[in-house]
Design a protein around this motif. Structure first.
Motif, PDB file in Angstrom:
ATOM      1  N   LEU A 289     106.182  66.719  11.141  1.00  3.61           N
ATOM      2  CA  LEU A 289     106.915  65.635  10.478  1.00  3.61           C
ATOM      3  C   LEU A 289     108.040  65.121  11.375  1.00  3.61           C
ATOM      4  O   LEU A 289     108.233  63.907  11.513  1.00  3.61           O
ATOM      5  CB  LEU A 289     107.483  66.126   9.150  1.00  3.61           C
ATOM      6  N   LYS A 290     108.780  66.033  11.989  1.00  2.00           N
ATOM      7  CA  LYS A 290     109.881  65.636  12.866  1.00  2.00           C
ATOM      8  C   LYS A 290     109.384  64.795  14.033  1.00  2.00           C
ATOM      9  O   LYS A 290     110.009  63.784  14.399  1.00  2.00           O
ATOM     10  CB  LYS A 290     110.594  66.898  13.377  1.00  2.00           C
ATOM     11  N   ALA A 291     108.256  65.174  14.611  1.00  2.58           N
ATOM     12  CA  ALA A 291     107.684  64.399  15.720  1.00  2.58           C
ATOM     13  C   ALA A 291     107.272  63.007  15.255  1.00  2.58           C
ATOM     14  O   ALA A 291     107.447  62.018  15.980  1.00  2.58           O
ATOM     15  CB  ALA A 291     106.491  65.141  16.310  1.00  2.58           C
ATOM     16  N   ALA A 292     106.728  62.910  14.027  1.00  2.00           N
ATOM     17  CA  ALA A 292     106.325  61.611  13.494  1.00  2.00           C
ATOM     18  C   ALA A 292     107.537  60.712  13.264  1.00  2.00           C
ATOM     19  O   ALA A 292     107.493  59.505  13.554  1.00  2.00           O
ATOM     20  CB  ALA A 292     105.554  61.810  12.187  1.00  2.00           C
ATOM     21  N   ILE A 293     108.627  61.289  12.761  1.00  4.69           N
ATOM     22  CA  ILE A 293     109.848  60.507  12.557  1.00  4.69           C
ATOM     23  C   ILE A 293     110.381  59.994  13.889  1.00  4.69           C
ATOM     24  O   ILE A 293     110.820  58.843  13.998  1.00  4.69           O
ATOM     25  CB  ILE A 293     110.911  61.357  11.824  1.00  4.69           C
ATOM     26  N   ALA A 294     110.340  60.830  14.905  1.00  6.42           N
ATOM     27  CA  ALA A 294     110.799  60.400  16.233  1.00  6.42           C
ATOM     28  C   ALA A 294     109.974  59.215  16.731  1.00  6.42           C
ATOM     29  O   ALA A 294     110.516  58.271  17.313  1.00  6.42           O
ATOM     30  CB  ALA A 294     110.722  61.565  17.216  1.00  6.42           C
ATOM     31  N   ARG A 295     108.663  59.251  16.480  1.00  2.00           N
ATOM     32  CA  ARG A 295     107.811  58.122  16.881  1.00  2.00           C
ATOM     33  C   ARG A 295     108.168  56.875  16.079  1.00  2.00           C
ATOM     34  O   ARG A 295     108.187  55.757  16.617  1.00  2.00           O
ATOM     35  CB  ARG A 295     106.338  58.475  16.692  1.00  2.00           C
ATOM     36  N   ASP A 296     108.442  57.054  14.792  1.00  8.95           N
ATOM     37  CA  ASP A 296     108.810  55.909  13.958  1.00  8.95           C
ATOM     38  C   ASP A 296     110.084  55.249  14.476  1.00  8.95           C
ATOM     39  O   ASP A 296     110.192  54.010  14.501  1.00  8.95           O
ATOM     40  CB  ASP A 296     109.021  56.358  12.507  1.00  8.95           C
ATOM     41  N   ILE A 297     111.049  56.057  14.886  1.00  8.32           N
ATOM     42  CA  ILE A 297     112.295  55.509  15.419  1.00  8.32           C
ATOM     43  C   ILE A 297     112.036  54.768  16.727  1.00  8.32           C
ATOM     44  O   ILE A 297     112.576  53.672  16.957  1.00  8.32           O
ATOM     45  CB  ILE A 297     113.317  56.644  15.604  1.00  8.32           C
ATOM     46  N   HIS A 298     111.182  55.336  17.558  1.00  8.91           N
ATOM     47  CA  HIS A 298     110.822  54.666  18.818  1.00  8.91           C
ATOM     48  C   HIS A 298     110.164  53.317  18.533  1.00  8.91           C
ATOM     49  O   HIS A 298     110.509  52.300  19.160  1.00  8.91           O
ATOM     50  CB  HIS A 298     109.872  55.554  19.627  1.00  8.91           C
TER      51      HIS A 298
END
Length: 320
Positions: A289-298
């Motif tokens: 989930l944390k990795a997905a959020i980081a991608r969303d921010i990018h």
């Protein structure tokens, strides 16, 4: 006002003023509604909109009613933004549903609103059994001394603009079309509350707006903007149930980018959705989930880099 349950919001003119009036749901206050409001303002009188809470379709078909585009607060904000002087709201209940079209005209339009100019949509119906129509309004307008104008349907690129069409566009993730028909970005308003602080633990603190009492026509992850009295920020926005952590209620979470940890608890904010990044997903663990959020921010940063024309200024006035 003496009709049971009749109240008004945001008055800019004396209560005794003769009014130019329009009646309807005004769900979303889209460009068709805005064209109607422009016609209303041409009368040279203080303007008023009469709307209902709940919406009639919600009263008659509570289990089948489609999600609203706007809450009552959002509707009032939009009507104020487009120059309406007074907003009146009738609680839609069994008593109102049984009021005849003739009584609606005499008791509400004439006696209570002192209507002198009335603008209605081309398909407007009112009163018990939906007996009231344009011809009835024109007949009684001559008797009571008010003018009636019918507003034609508003179209863009050959398509009639409607709340139903905007809702369908939002549900399909077509935010550009929805924004074009609304005349502004699709916006949700609400009060920031304390959440479970999971976002902060993951390194992505969020502003949380509960949506458990209000179905919304959108769900997923979005690039957008958050506006408050303390500032405006671009944001990665999630609207959904948070399935990875077993969420049971709809919530809006906005992670403001480049924000200096603003304290927004208790603040009423406006959240604009500009671009859908993806659908909500359930992940096997919090690291994923944390990795997905980081991608969303990018992807949110990339969206705004590609759209520098997007202003940080909110389209509405203050929600207070």
């Amino acid at each position: 006002m003496n009709f049971p349950g009749f109240f008004h919001r945001r008055s800019h003119c004396p209560a005794s003023s003769e009014l130019a009036v329009s009646i309807g749901n005004f769900d979303g206050v889209h460009r068709g509604h805005q064209a109607l409001l422009q016609s209303l303002q041409q009368a040279g009188l203080p303007t008023a909109v009469l709307t209902f809470e709940p919406l009639p379709r919600e009263f008659f078909q509570a289990d089948k009613a489609a999600p609203r585009l706007s809450s009552l607060r959002e509707k009032v904000l939009a009507l104020r933004h487009y120059g309406v002087d007074q907003v009146y709201c009738l609680p839609f209940n069994q008593t109102l549903a049984q009021v005849s079209a003739e009584d609606f005209i005499s008791r509400i339009l004439v006696q209570q609103l002192q209507c002198r100019f009335l603008v209605v949509g081309h398909d407007f119906r009112f009163g018990a059994g939906r007996r009231g129509d344009l011809h009835m309004l024109q007949h009684y307008g001559r008797q009571y001394g008010f003018t009636v104008m019918e507003q034609a349907a508003f179209s863009l690129d050959g398509h009639r603009v409607s709340s139903t069409g905007i809702r369908a566009a939002l549900q399909a993730g077509h935010l550009d079309q929805a924004s074009q028909w609304l005349g502004r970005p699709y916006t949700l308003c609400g009060k920031i509350v304390h959440g479970d602080h999971l976002g902060r633990e993951l390194g992505f603190p969020t502003a949380n707006i509960p949506l458990n009492r209000r179905p919304v026509p959108v769900q997923g992850i979005f690039a957008g903007r958050l506006h408050s009295e303390r500032g405006s920020w671009i944001a990665a926005i999630s609207i959904g149930l948070r399935p990875t952590v077993g969420g049971k209620q709809m919530v809006l979470e906005a992670h403001c980018l480049d924000a200096d940890n603003p304290d927004l608890y208790g603040q009423r904010v406006q959240v604009e959705l500009l671009h859908q990044l993806r659908h909500e997903e359930k992940y096997p663990d919090l690291d994923t989930l944390k990795a997905a959020i980081a991608r969303d921010i990018h992807h949110t940063r990339r969206f705004f880099a590609e759209h520098p024309e997007d202003s940080p200024n909110p389209w509405t006035t203050s929600s207070h």
